[in-house]
Design a protein around this motif. Structure first.
Motif, PDB file in Angstrom:
ATOM      1  N   ASP A  42       0.858  -1.181   0.000  1.00  0.00           N
ATOM      2  CA  ASP A  42       0.000   0.000   0.000  1.00  0.00           C
ATOM      3  C   ASP A  42       0.895   1.232   0.000  1.00  0.00           C
ATOM      4  O   ASP A  42       1.955   1.235   0.639  1.00  0.00           O
ATOM      5  CB  ASP A  42      -0.892   0.014   1.237  1.00  0.00           C
ATOM      6  CG  ASP A  42      -1.978  -1.049   1.168  1.00  0.00           C
ATOM      7  OD1 ASP A  42      -2.315  -1.466   0.048  1.00  0.00           O
ATOM      8  OD2 ASP A  42      -2.472  -1.455   2.233  1.00  0.00           O
ATOM      9  N   PHE A  43       0.471   2.263  -0.692  1.00  0.00           N
ATOM     10  CA  PHE A  43       1.313   3.443  -0.848  1.00  0.00           C
ATOM     11  C   PHE A  43       0.469   4.702  -0.701  1.00  0.00           C
ATOM     12  O   PHE A  43      -0.654   4.775  -1.195  1.00  0.00           O
ATOM     13  CB  PHE A  43       1.976   3.434  -2.224  1.00  0.00           C
ATOM     14  CG  PHE A  43       2.777   4.676  -2.522  1.00  0.00           C
ATOM     15  CD1 PHE A  43       4.080   4.797  -2.081  1.00  0.00           C
ATOM     16  CD2 PHE A  43       2.210   5.728  -3.234  1.00  0.00           C
ATOM     17  CE1 PHE A  43       4.821   5.942  -2.353  1.00  0.00           C
ATOM     18  CE2 PHE A  43       2.940   6.871  -3.505  1.00  0.00           C
ATOM     19  CZ  PHE A  43       4.247   6.968  -3.066  1.00  0.00           C
TER      20      PHE A  43
ATOM     21  N   PHE B 119       5.600  -2.194   8.663  1.00  0.00           N
ATOM     22  CA  PHE B 119       5.942  -3.573   8.307  1.00  0.00           C
ATOM     23  C   PHE B 119       4.722  -4.490   8.367  1.00  0.00           C
ATOM     24  O   PHE B 119       4.458  -5.265   7.450  1.00  0.00           O
ATOM     25  CB  PHE B 119       7.036  -4.079   9.251  1.00  0.00           C
ATOM     26  CG  PHE B 119       7.389  -5.528   9.089  1.00  0.00           C
ATOM     27  CD1 PHE B 119       8.183  -5.949   8.031  1.00  0.00           C
ATOM     28  CD2 PHE B 119       6.927  -6.473   9.986  1.00  0.00           C
ATOM     29  CE1 PHE B 119       8.507  -7.288   7.875  1.00  0.00           C
ATOM     30  CE2 PHE B 119       7.245  -7.815   9.847  1.00  0.00           C
ATOM     31  CZ  PHE B 119       8.038  -8.219   8.791  1.00  0.00           C
ATOM     32  N   HIS B 120       3.957  -4.411   9.433  1.00  0.00           N
ATOM     33  CA  HIS B 120       2.830  -5.309   9.630  1.00  0.00           C
ATOM     34  C   HIS B 120       1.663  -5.003   8.687  1.00  0.00           C
ATOM     35  O   HIS B 120       0.901  -5.896   8.314  1.00  0.00           O
ATOM     36  CB  HIS B 120       2.363  -5.259  11.085  1.00  0.00           C
ATOM     37  CG  HIS B 120       3.393  -5.741  12.051  1.00  0.00           C
ATOM     38  ND1 HIS B 120       3.793  -7.057  12.106  1.00  0.00           N
ATOM     39  CD2 HIS B 120       4.134  -5.075  12.995  1.00  0.00           C
ATOM     40  CE1 HIS B 120       4.722  -7.195  13.042  1.00  0.00           C
ATOM     41  NE2 HIS B 120       4.944  -6.012  13.593  1.00  0.00           N
TER      42      HIS B 120
ATOM     43  N   PRO C 268      12.521  -4.567   9.685  1.00  0.00           N
ATOM     44  CA  PRO C 268      11.784  -3.449  10.292  1.00  0.00           C
ATOM     45  C   PRO C 268      12.550  -2.795  11.434  1.00  0.00           C
ATOM     46  O   PRO C 268      12.041  -2.608  12.533  1.00  0.00           O
ATOM     47  CB  PRO C 268      10.502  -4.134  10.785  1.00  0.00           C
ATOM     48  CG  PRO C 268      10.922  -5.520  11.103  1.00  0.00           C
ATOM     49  CD  PRO C 268      11.966  -5.885  10.077  1.00  0.00           C
ATOM     50  N   ASN C 269      13.804  -2.432  11.177  1.00  0.00           N
ATOM     51  CA  ASN C 269      14.672  -1.832  12.192  1.00  0.00           C
ATOM     52  C   ASN C 269      15.819  -1.130  11.462  1.00  0.00           C
ATOM     53  O   ASN C 269      15.812  -1.029  10.237  1.00  0.00           O
ATOM     54  CB  ASN C 269      15.211  -2.911  13.139  1.00  0.00           C
ATOM     55  CG  ASN C 269      15.800  -4.091  12.372  1.00  0.00           C
ATOM     56  OD1 ASN C 269      16.559  -3.917  11.418  1.00  0.00           O
ATOM     57  ND2 ASN C 269      15.439  -5.305  12.775  1.00  0.00           N
ATOM     58  N   HIS C 270      16.794  -0.667  12.215  1.00  0.00           N
ATOM     59  CA  HIS C 270      17.990  -0.091  11.609  1.00  0.00           C
ATOM     60  C   HIS C 270      19.215  -0.892  12.046  1.00  0.00           C
ATOM     61  O   HIS C 270      20.234  -0.335  12.463  1.00  0.00           O
ATOM     62  CB  HIS C 270      18.137   1.383  11.972  1.00  0.00           C
ATOM     63  CG  HIS C 270      17.174   2.277  11.256  1.00  0.00           C
ATOM     64  ND1 HIS C 270      16.071   2.830  11.869  1.00  0.00           N
ATOM     65  CD2 HIS C 270      17.122   2.683   9.965  1.00  0.00           C
ATOM     66  CE1 HIS C 270      15.394   3.563  10.992  1.00  0.00           C
ATOM     67  NE2 HIS C 270      16.009   3.481   9.830  1.00  0.00           N
TER      68      HIS C 270
END
Length: 222
Positions: free
Chosen positions: A146-147, A161-162, A194-196
């Motif tokens: 989705d955007f 992410f979810h 979903p992190n750095h």
């Protein structure tokens, strides 16, 4: 050492550090903690603080109040355009050569001029940013996430992410396409990580080996 850090002592157990969108830096510390310990804590976080300050400064650099008058400069896809205001019964904005040609009923109507230009940016952002996103998402996933495009104060983009959703800051329309691509790849990489973490940056490097150069360009102040 980072300067002008506001220190607030409270009845809390842990130390907290906040960099606000207005570029203020606040440390919330337990009452009993010494000044030396707080300064050491700030020193250790110096790189992190500067990184976030640079991001917010870049976002805020475009916030200088516009007057919407002849000769004022506006950015679009990395290029600068000179505003020219013309009286017209039909109100709209068009780009011609190096000019933003703004047609408006009353040339001194500040709010109307602002509204037309903001509407132009919004519409073009929805088109251009989506096209760049659509051209690149398959390097990470077959199913298009989705955007959406929206106004964002704190970041250039975000990834849920979810929810499998990516949002881009509409102000990216002022940036060059390679900078927009960097933000797109950065957010796409979060669909995997979903992190750095180190793995995230290694993956981002696979997707865009020159991402560090693009990031610096994105956050340049002019």
């Amino acid at each position: 050492m980072v300067e002008n850090v506001k220190i607030i002592r409270k009845k809390i157990k842990n130390m907290y550090l906040v960099v606000n969108p207005d570029c203020s830096v606040v440390v919330k510390a337990p009452v009993h903690v010494s000044d030396e310990y707080i300064n050491s804590f700030i020193k250790k976080k110096e790189s992190w603080i500067k990184k976030h300050l640079e991001n917010f400064e870049s976002l805020n650099s475009k916030s200088v109040a516009k007057k919407y008058i002849d000769g004022e400069l506006f950015k679009y896809l990395g290029n600068e355009y000179i505003l020219k205001v013309y009286p017209s019964k039909k109100e709209y904005l068009e780009i011609s050569d190096n000019f933003f040609n703004l047609y408006v009923l009353e040339t001194n109507d500040f709010e109307k001029k602002k509204k037309i230009i903001e509407k132009f940016y919004r519409k073009r952002a929805e088109i251009e940013l989506f096209e760049i996103f659509k051209s690149n998402y398959k390097v990470v996933t077959e199913k298009m996430p989705d955007f959406s495009v929206r106004k964002m104060k704190k970041r250039w983009g975000s990834c849920s992410f979810h929810k499998n959703k990516i949002i881009l800051n509409e102000r990216l329309i002022e940036k060059s396409k390679d900078c927009i691509e960097y933000v797109v790849f950065h957010e796409l990489a979060h669909l995997r990580y979903p992190n750095h973490s180190k793995d995230f940056y290694n993956y981002l490097t696979e997707l865009m080996p020159e991402w560090k150069v693009k990031k610096l360009k994105l956050n340049e102040r002019h």
